[in-house]
Design an enzyme around this catalytic site. Structure first.
Site: not given
Ligand SMILES: Cc1ncc(COP(=O)(O)O)c(C=O)c1O
Length: 411
Positions: A127, A196, A221-222, A370
């Site tokens: 990402f 992550d 938030y996901k 997606r």
């Molecule tokens: C794998 C991954 N890491 C990090 C993030 C974003 O992180 P942040 O909370 O810093 O915006 C996302 C956002 O979609 C993501 O998909």
């Protein structure tokens, strides 16, 4: 491929042990929401909790609520709620900051622990925010950053590697790594490992402790449904916690913040990974949202996720065969996380046309539509109706309307 009919699909919903969970979420009438991998919907308990925080705790309790309403403990108590979802002990997880910031913090910590090694390894297709942060850290620390394709990662992890940083699930394809096997192989070379978990926590069982993971970060938030821009979280294995030297040495990570001491002294355990004052509104929303997971069996969630994903793939390949869709997620459900990605040269416009008809997914370049698979509130019939709608859009060529090709800021 089964010969699907609406009746057969309805039968899957009748037999679904998770069907009852749907009522825990606020879902707009008539909408089929296939974007919970980007922004989860609002769990029902969140609105009342936020109203109470705003009206009573902040409105009436004012500054006293830091103690009386235990605002000051929320990063730890929310972390403790997250812990079983990712297979960690309560004192190994803390809710704070954003995933990007948390990645910076744990990567800097890992480099101090593994001092003297010269390389950070990640994946080319990771990402973007992760790789931006990793490269900045590599520059700051004067280390080399290697980002090979996914299938070559273990070849480049060697005795010079300080840290391997990977995202468990690929955000484009939904394919995921064998977290435990990769962690062990990296450890064999003496590298520390950061995962992550943004696209896997809450969507599948995880066991960070059993896998021997060193550090992890992820979004709230996901699949965790904590709300737009919800606090993220970070995990540090118990054995490493006292070795972490915080680079963002803010007062909330101090051993005694309210001593206002001249010098920084890190708190013990996971608490030293805090930096500044937590955003209580976001933290309270995530706290309430996590109640939806209270008695959820993540093995059950995973089983349903694979079934829903298989159904979507089957239906698109069967009912929309003539329209040039290419399922780029693994067909083998055991290799696919909780999203199905489908490529089409007109993917952006087709997705906008779908959204206009109440079927919400999202789009990522190049050409990828997606569809998030979220078993706590999705029904099998939702997948059926989503594909019916896709078929209609393709047949009538609705996606050709010029407004569907106009790029929005957020895709
Ligand atoms: C794998 C991954 N890491 C990090 C993030 C974003 O992180 P942040 O909370 O810093 O915006 C996302 C956002 O979609 C993501 O998909």
């Amino acid at each position: 491929m089964a010969n699907w009919t609406l009746e057969k699909v309805e039968g899957l919903d009748q037999a679904d042990p998770l069907a009852e969970k749907r009522r825990l979420f606020h879902l707009p009438e008539g909408l089929i929401y296939l974007d919970g991998n980007s922004l989860g919907p609002r769990p029902e308990g969140v609105a009342a909790r936020l109203a109470a925080v705003v009206e009573d705790e902040w409105g009436e309790g004012l500054i006293g609520s830091w103690n009386a309403a235990k605002w000051i403990e929320l990063p730890q108590s929310v972390g403790a709620k997250l812990a079983p979802i990712i297979g960690a002990r309560p004192g190994e997880v803390i809710a704070c900051d954003s995933t990007s910031v948390n990645l910076f913090k744990v990567l800097m910590a890992a480099l101090t622990i593994n001092k003297g090694r010269k390389k950070i390894v990640t994946e080319a297709g990771n990402f973007p925010t992760d790789n931006y942060i990793i490269r900045s850290v590599a520059n700051l620390a004067g280390l080399e950053c290697l980002a090979p394709p996914a299938d070559r990662i273990l070849e480049v992890v060697d005795a010079h590697t300080a840290c391997l940083v990977l995202t468990h699930v690929n955000y484009r394809t939904g394919e995921f790594y064998d977290l435990e096997a990769i962690t062990r192989k990296a450890h064999d070379k003496g590298a520390l490992v950061i995962w992550d978990l943004s696209h896997s926590a809450g969507a599948m069982p995880l066991d960070l402790d059993r896998a021997g993971v060193d550090f992890a970060v992820g979004c709230g938030y996901k699949f965790l449904n904590g709300g737009p821009g919800a606090p993220a979280y970070l995990f540090v294995a118990e054995a490493l916690q006292d070795k972490v030297q915080p680079v963002l040495s803010g007062w909330m990570g101090h051993a005694r913040p309210f001593d206002f001491a001249a010098d920084y002294e890190p708190a013990t355990g996971i608490d030293r990974n805090l930096c500044g004052t937590p955003g209580i509104l976001g933290m309270a929303a995530l706290d309430a949202a996590l109640d939806a997971f209270a008695d959820v069996d993540l093995e059950e969630v995973r089983r349903k996720s694979m079934q829903l994903g298989d159904l979507l793939v089957d239906l698109v390949e069967d009912q929309c065969a003539e329209y040039g869709f290419n399922v780029i997620s693994p067909h083998d459900a055991t290799m696919r996380a909780s999203q199905v990605s489908i490529a089409h040269p007109q993917g952006y416009a087709i997705m906008q046309a779908l959204i206009s008809k109440g079927v919400v997914g999202d789009y990522r370049d190049p050409e990828i539509m997606r569809f998030g698979i979220t078993p706590l509130y999705l029904r099998f019939v939702d997948i059926w109706h989503a594909v019916q709608q896709l078929h209609k859009i393709m047949e009538a060529e609705t996606w050709r309307r010029p407004e569907f090709s106009e790029r929005q800021l957020v895709t």
